[in-house]
Scaffold this motif. Structure first.
Motif, short mmCIF file in Angstrom:
data_model
loop_
_atom_site.label_atom_id
_atom_site.label_comp_id
_atom_site.label_asym_id
_atom_site.label_seq_id
_atom_site.Cartn_x
_atom_site.Cartn_y
_atom_site.Cartn_z
N ASP A 162 13.84 -0.84 0.91
CA ASP A 162 14.18 0.53 1.09
C ASP A 162 14.81 1.12 -0.26
O ASP A 162 14.65 2.22 -0.52
CB ASP A 162 15.05 0.66 2.26
N SER B 141 11.70 -0.36 5.82
CA SER B 141 11.94 0.10 7.35
C SER B 141 12.16 1.54 7.38
O SER B 141 11.67 2.42 6.48
CB SER B 141 13.48 -0.79 7.81
N GLY C 138 8.34 -2.73 9.77
CA GLY C 138 9.76 -2.02 9.85
C GLY C 138 9.67 -0.84 10.28
O GLY C 138 10.98 -0.22 10.39
#
Length: 464
Positions: free
Chosen positions: A313, A337, A361
């Protein structure tokens, strides 16, 4: 072909020929075009461009109808055209400037020698053909005005032949060597020495080329704007040298396992004009490399980091400063995610194409953020993602969405698919599992077809 059909084909092209009389372009992509059909264009004295791609009914006799005014000819995949026909064109069309023979005929040395009659020939495309070293040397001798040459997937291309050509064609601007697997640093040395003003070089799967070649390119071809090194033996040292090509706009480094954040940082530091970067399955690249690109390449519009397993991320958050980003491919990035995707949705609202396939995710939270903020989204792949009916139905609010792939969405119910498909009224392309074909109402499928939506049904096992 039945007589009535043949007459229709012939007269059809005749009507088309009459319609474009006095104009300069003609295109015939139909398999029913024959030599007799081409006779109808012989009165077009100003015809300059003719495309006959895939016209298997056209042979050498048909080409005799072509006028001296012809400047661009494309006979790709015309399997009944031989070297004899092309030689007649080369001999009779002294103004010929562009010739495309892709996937067409074995290229004879006699054909290439005939190019000496075409001193204005600037573009030649031999994609998928067999060509000899002697033949390439003949091209170099005959076509000194050559600006663009494509040898993509050609057989027979060697260091000897290519070197002989580029030493004579010093004004080359675009060169495609995709899958010319026998080329080595010898060829790249000749290119770097002779073709200083080269702007585009494609070398996908030229695996014998080493970092030494990139050093030479960095020194000898400073005006490169497009470079494809997919599946090449590229490393960080090579990228450091390559970064001297500061005008790069397109750089493809997919399947390059030997590059890492260090090499990508050199690109970010010096290639500020970069608009497209492909790092597909270059697994050594992670968040630090993406941060360098985001900081140094503000004009970036497209990036592919699919299967770069070290990207998280944090890497996506770095990309949010790229205000012009419109294409993002992050499929198979297991470290990403919904938090990272939500950041992209908020920071990169111009996104048009988004691929998050196998991003396990990413759930409804990320999809809801995309649906809320990315109103320009036209193409999306969410296959294998753990989203539910809630997330899928949210995507129906994207009025620009035209193309979506929805394979193996195990948390989406049949009712969820039905609600989405009814609400998403502008879809033109759709990919679904074959099993849904028997679960969705027949009337819904007919509605989709009536809207102009092309459905591709997939029948393959689930693969993790």
């Amino acid at each position: 072909m039945r007589g009535s059909e043949h007459h229709s084909a012939k007269s059809g092209l005749g009507r088309y020929g009459a319609k474009i009389s006095g104009e300069s372009n003609a295109s015939a992509w139909c398999t029913w075009i024959t030599n007799k059909c081409l006779a109808s264009i012989k009165h077009l004295n100003h015809l300059e461009n003719l495309a006959l791609v895939g016209c298997v009914g056209v042979g050498d006799n048909g080409l005799t109808y072509l006028k001296k005014s012809l400047q661009r000819l494309d006979v790709s995949k015309c399997r009944n055209v031989s070297c004899t026909g092309i030689i007649s064109v080369a001999s009779g069309s002294s103004d010929l400037r562009q010739l495309t023979l892709a996937y067409c005929i074995p290229i004879s040395d006699a054909l290439l020698k005939s190019f000496q009659n075409c001193d204005r020939l600037q573009t030649i495309k031999f994609d998928g053909c067999v060509i000899s070293s002697t033949g390439l040397e003949s091209v170099g001798k005959s076509c000194k005005s050559l600006r663009e040459l494509s040898l993509s997937k050609c057989t027979g291309v060697t260091d000897e032949g290519l070197t002989a050509l580029v030493l004579r064609c010093r004004e080359l601007n675009k060169l495609d060597l995709t899958c010319c697997r026998d080329l080595t640093d010898v060829s790249l040395s000749a290119i770097a020495t002779s073709c200083r003003y080269l702007s585009s070089l494609k070398m996908e799967s030229c695996s014998l080329v080493t970092e030494r070649s990139l050093t030479m390119l960095g020194e000898g071809c400073p005006f490169l704007k497009e470079l494809d090194l997919t599946d090449c033996s590229t490393n960080n040292t090579g990228l450091k040298s390559l970064s001297k090509c500061s005008e790069l706009v397109v750089l493809k480094l997919g399947f390059c396992p030997n590059i890492s954040n260090e090499g990508i940082a050199h690109i970010g530091a010096r290639c500020s004009y970069l608009q497209e970067l492909d790092l597909y399955r270059s697994v050594g690249v992670g968040d630090v490399g993406l941060a360098a690109i985001a900081n140094g390449c503000p004009k970036l519009k497209s990036i592919n980091i699919s299967y770069c397993i070290h990207v998280t991320d944090n890497g996506l958050i770095s990309l949010t400063q790229l205000q012009k980003l419109h294409q993002l491919e992050i499929r198979g990035c297991s470290g990403i995610s919904s938090a990272g995707l939500s950041a992209i949705a908020l920071g990169c609202k111009r996104i048009v194409e988004l691929d998050i396939k196998r991003c396990y995710g990413v759930d409804d939270v990320g999809i809801l953020a995309v649906a809320k903020s990315c109103q320009n989204l036209r193409q999306m792949n969410v296959s294998y993602c753990p989203i539910s009916d809630v997330g899928l139905l949210a995507l129906a609010s994207l009025r620009c969405l035209q193309n979506i792939k929805l394979v193996y969405l195990r948390n989406v119910t049949v009712n969820g698919f039905m609600s989405f498909l009814l609400a998403c009224k502008n879809l033109k392309k759709l990919k679904l599992l074959q099993s849904l074909k028997f679960n969705l109402p027949r009337v819904l499928i007919e509605i989709l077809k009536a809207r102009g939506c092309n459905i591709r049904w997939m029948d393959k096992p689930f693969v993790v």
